[in-house]
Design a protein around this motif. Structure first.
Motif, short mmCIF file in Angstrom:
data_model
loop_
_atom_site.label_atom_id
_atom_site.label_comp_id
_atom_site.label_asym_id
_atom_site.label_seq_id
_atom_site.Cartn_x
_atom_site.Cartn_y
_atom_site.Cartn_z
N SER A 163 81.71 84.70 83.80
CA SER A 163 81.03 83.44 84.09
C SER A 163 79.52 83.58 83.94
O SER A 163 78.85 82.63 83.52
N GLY A 164 79.00 84.75 84.26
CA GLY A 164 77.57 84.96 84.12
C GLY A 164 77.11 84.86 82.68
O GLY A 164 76.06 84.29 82.39
N LYS A 165 77.89 85.40 81.76
CA LYS A 165 77.53 85.34 80.34
C LYS A 165 77.59 83.91 79.84
O LYS A 165 76.72 83.48 79.06
N ILE A 166 78.60 83.16 80.26
CA ILE A 166 78.70 81.75 79.87
C ILE A 166 77.44 81.01 80.31
O ILE A 166 76.84 80.25 79.54
N ALA A 167 77.04 81.23 81.57
CA ALA A 167 75.89 80.51 82.13
C ALA A 167 74.59 80.93 81.47
O ALA A 167 73.76 80.07 81.12
N SER A 168 74.37 82.23 81.31
CA SER A 168 73.09 82.68 80.74
C SER A 168 72.95 82.25 79.29
O SER A 168 71.87 81.80 78.87
N LYS A 169 74.02 82.37 78.52
CA LYS A 169 73.95 81.95 77.11
C LYS A 169 73.73 80.45 77.01
O LYS A 169 72.94 79.98 76.18
N PHE A 170 74.40 79.67 77.87
CA PHE A 170 74.23 78.22 77.83
C PHE A 170 72.79 77.85 78.16
O PHE A 170 72.19 76.97 77.50
N ALA A 171 72.20 78.47 79.18
CA ALA A 171 70.83 78.15 79.57
C ALA A 171 69.85 78.44 78.44
O ALA A 171 68.95 77.64 78.16
N ILE A 172 70.03 79.59 77.79
CA ILE A 172 69.15 79.95 76.66
C ILE A 172 69.34 78.97 75.51
O ILE A 172 68.36 78.48 74.91
N ASP A 173 70.60 78.66 75.19
CA ASP A 173 70.86 77.73 74.08
C ASP A 173 70.31 76.34 74.38
O ASP A 173 69.78 75.66 73.47
N GLU A 174 70.44 75.89 75.63
CA GLU A 174 69.93 74.57 75.99
C GLU A 174 68.40 74.53 75.95
O GLU A 174 67.80 73.55 75.49
#
Length: 265
Positions: A67-78
């Protein structure tokens, strides 16, 4: 113990990102690296370097189990989407716009969780440096990743604070603080306390280089050692990144480690 860790790290074991565009109007360039550490099964840090636009960011996912990877990647992409594909790409951001940007990333992550019907928590730290002009930058920060500036005397200055229970108790004057309090986040993307968000202008001319990192570096390696490495090698950024990651691994490497060195061309 830390002395038992094999530090013969080869460049191929570190994921590097260094985009150099000599036609870039931005006078700063970033070089970054990331490593899952000695104990973690996966790397839940994400980072971004856009040298053309002067955008640099680190996100450290919270929670584990992917879940951490999903969140961190999403934040960077956004963050990248908002800065590159909207009107924000054509203007110098002020501090109020910076706070709004943090909240936009937070709202987007919460909507993404609903959209994908994700049952676990999605949360991540987020720290970025935006180069507005050759003189002025903007820091955006939520969580306990860090941004440091190396001043012209060779001193590494913390430009962000830690949004943790330990920091809050320390500010309140408590003298005995449980070690676990340093890992208890009070504010991050996905679980925000807006009053703790940091959106701060930084006079770029006061610093010769900057270090962005996840807490897998600054909580593993003593500040004095980080300062020595950055002060000596900031103008050799790939070497600097390599040595910082090696130092964190030698100290135990209990967490994922991400570092970005940003220096003038």
């Amino acid at each position: 113990t830390s002395h038992d860790v094999d530090c013969s790290l080869q460049l191929s074991r570190i994921s590097y990102l260094a985009k150099m565009n000599m036609n870039n109007l931005n006078n700063f360039i970033g070089t970054g690296g990331t490593h899952k550490g000695n104990l973690r099964s996966q790397n839940e840090d994400s980072y971004m370097i856009n040298n053309r636009m002067g955008l640099f960011a680190v996100a450290d996912g919270v929670g584990g189990n992917g879940s951490g990877k999903i969140a961190s990647k999403f934040a960077i992409d956004e963050f990248n989407r908002l800065m590159v594909n909207t009107d924000l790409s054509h203007t110098a951001l002020d501090t109020k716009q910076g706070i709004k940007l943090i909240e936009q990333i937070n709202s987007a992550l919460n909507l993404h969780k609903i959209k994908i019907s994700y049952s676990d928590s999605l949360a991540t730290t987020f720290t970025s440096l935006i180069i507005n002009t050759d003189q002025d930058g903007l820091i955006l920060h939520a969580g306990d990743s860090r941004l440091y500036g190396l001043d012209h005397s060779g001193t590494l200055v913390a430009l962000t604070s830690e949004h943790t229970l330990a920091s809050e108790l320390n500010r309140q004057g408590h003298k005995e603080i449980d070690a676990t309090a340093s890992d208890a986040l009070l504010n991050c993307i996905g679980h925000t306390r807006p009053e703790l968000h940091e959106s701060v202008t930084v006079p770029l001319q006061n610093y010769q280089a900057f270090l962005l990192c996840s807490d897998g570096l600054n909580k593993m390696v003593k500040h004095e050692q980080v300062e020595r490495i950055v002060s000596k090698y900031s103008q050799q950024p790939e070497m600097c990144v390599k040595l910082l990651i090696e130092a964190a691994l030698a100290a135990g490497g209990y967490d994922n480690i991400t570092t970005i060195i940003i220096c003038r061309k």
